[in-house]
Scaffold this motif. Sequence first.
Motif, PDB file in Angstrom:
ATOM      1  N   PRO A   1       0.822  -1.211   0.000  1.00 48.77           N
ATOM      2  CA  PRO A   1       0.000   0.000   0.000  1.00 48.77           C
ATOM      3  C   PRO A   1       0.851   1.255   0.000  1.00 48.77           C
ATOM      4  O   PRO A   1       1.984   1.266   0.495  1.00 48.77           O
TER       5      PRO A   1
ATOM      6  N   ARG B   1      -3.301   0.475  -9.422  1.00 52.58           N
ATOM      7  CA  ARG B   1      -3.684   0.710  -8.029  1.00 52.58           C
ATOM      8  C   ARG B   1      -5.186   0.932  -7.924  1.00 52.58           C
ATOM      9  O   ARG B   1      -5.848   1.343  -8.889  1.00 52.58           O
TER      10      ARG B   1
ATOM     11  N   ARG C   1      -8.119   5.121  -2.968  1.00 50.15           N
ATOM     12  CA  ARG C   1      -9.084   5.573  -1.952  1.00 50.15           C
ATOM     13  C   ARG C   1      -8.845   7.075  -1.822  1.00 50.15           C
ATOM     14  O   ARG C   1      -7.818   7.497  -1.289  1.00 50.15           O
TER      15      ARG C   1
ATOM     16  N   ALA D   1      -7.986   5.470   5.566  1.00 48.46           N
ATOM     17  CA  ALA D   1      -6.619   4.990   5.366  1.00 48.46           C
ATOM     18  C   ALA D   1      -6.327   3.701   6.131  1.00 48.46           C
ATOM     19  O   ALA D   1      -5.229   3.158   6.015  1.00 48.46           O
TER      20      ALA D   1
ATOM     21  N   LEU E   1      -5.421  -0.832   4.411  1.00 43.87           N
ATOM     22  CA  LEU E   1      -5.064  -0.793   2.994  1.00 43.87           C
ATOM     23  C   LEU E   1      -4.495  -2.132   2.544  1.00 43.87           C
ATOM     24  O   LEU E   1      -3.675  -2.734   3.227  1.00 43.87           O
ATOM     25  N   ASP E   2      -4.923  -2.588   1.359  1.00 41.86           N
ATOM     26  CA  ASP E   2      -4.373  -3.799   0.754  1.00 41.86           C
ATOM     27  C   ASP E   2      -3.107  -3.453  -0.035  1.00 41.86           C
ATOM     28  O   ASP E   2      -2.779  -2.277  -0.226  1.00 41.86           O
TER      29      ASP E   2
ATOM     30  N   ASP F   1      -3.674  -0.984  -2.855  1.00 41.15           N
ATOM     31  CA  ASP F   1      -4.436   0.228  -2.555  1.00 41.15           C
ATOM     32  C   ASP F   1      -3.534   1.451  -2.576  1.00 41.15           C
ATOM     33  O   ASP F   1      -2.341   1.383  -2.238  1.00 41.15           O
TER      34      ASP F   1
ATOM     35  N   PHE G   1      -4.035   5.283  -1.062  1.00 39.80           N
ATOM     36  CA  PHE G   1      -4.807   6.323  -0.383  1.00 39.80           C
ATOM     37  C   PHE G   1      -4.350   7.674  -0.942  1.00 39.80           C
ATOM     38  O   PHE G   1      -3.154   7.988  -0.929  1.00 39.80           O
TER      39      PHE G   1
ATOM     40  N   ALA H   1      -2.023   4.149   8.643  1.00 39.58           N
ATOM     41  CA  ALA H   1      -1.395   3.181   7.738  1.00 39.58           C
ATOM     42  C   ALA H   1       0.101   3.121   8.027  1.00 39.58           C
ATOM     43  O   ALA H   1       0.924   3.608   7.254  1.00 39.58           O
TER      44      ALA H   1
ATOM     45  N   ALA I   1       2.638   1.762   5.258  1.00 39.32           N
ATOM     46  CA  ALA I   1       2.569   2.239   3.875  1.00 39.32           C
ATOM     47  C   ALA I   1       3.676   3.245   3.580  1.00 39.32           C
ATOM     48  O   ALA I   1       3.950   4.144   4.374  1.00 39.32           O
TER      49      ALA I   1
END
Length: 335
Positions: free
Chosen positions: A124, A150, A153, A196, A199-200, A203, A205, A259, A262
């Motif tokens: 992410p 991607r 979000r 946030a 998140l995979d 993903d 954000f 997150a 990330a």
Amino acid sequence: MWALRRLVVAPAVIALTVLMWVTLPGWLLVAAALAPVLPGRWRALRVLWLVLLYATFETLMLAVLLGLWLASGFGWRIRSPYFAGIHYDLVQGTLIVFFREARRVLALRIRTDGPHPSRVPDGPVLVMCRHAGPGDSFVLMYALLHWYHREPRVVLKNTLAWDPAIDVILNRVPARFISPNPAAGEDLESQIASLATGLDRNDAFVIFPEGGNFTAARRDRAIARLRRLGLERMAVRAEEMVHVLAPRPGGVLAALDAAPDADVLMVAHTGLDHLLTVGDLWRELPMDKQITMRWWRVAREEIPADREQRIEWLFGWWERIDDWIEVNRPADTLG
């Protein structure tokens, strides 16, 4: 507002699209007659075609979205991962077709300066982008979905919810519409942190730390706001940035906390910065311009853990983005 957007605005867009197609011969004759009078190469025809194309895509998407709502059990599973994936694929396909045609009609080119993100998602990311000029959100979504595979979000202004297709799609996939002037007691940072969270690996954000498109008036208000808060040193630094607004750290800090694994992608772009109004766009057609994008990947271990240090880090990056824009902005905007 929800009822007005869904029951009035959306049907009006569909009706307008049908009317434009029915009366298209007349519109073509008028646009062709104006071509010798107006400056630019076939300016009226270019605008007519893009407006018709956008309205047509809008109408077709609304029809497909209605079908997906029915297929999901009248909305029962519409926010499930399976249907979210279908919505992302729908947006990606639409943007690919629209951007190809828009680039042809407007004579636009998109170029990446320096290294670009991995084409294969490897975890992410938090994407922090400058905000300037019309359409930069669409260019960024096009790049994230089509080039880098991607699933964005995105945090964006609630005024964009008046676009019917955007309204429906972003209420079905992870996203947040926020008000530029939040009501008392409205906790925007908690909403951003919620978006946030979880998140995979594919993903992204997306947040615009400036909070709005760059204009000279907004820049002055942002500097004045820092002074009202007693942040004189930050105000002085903001005065030295001439192409970007001072970043608002609250949402960024909330996303970083939500997150913790990330990495961050910083994004700058230039090419359409001075096109802020419909009049600006009209005068520039056909644009015959190049949009240049710059991506910087910041590894998580490079981001400070302390709140004050993170604010310094964010301001430092925005100063770096401002310097990059100064070097890379088109020649026709210099002076």
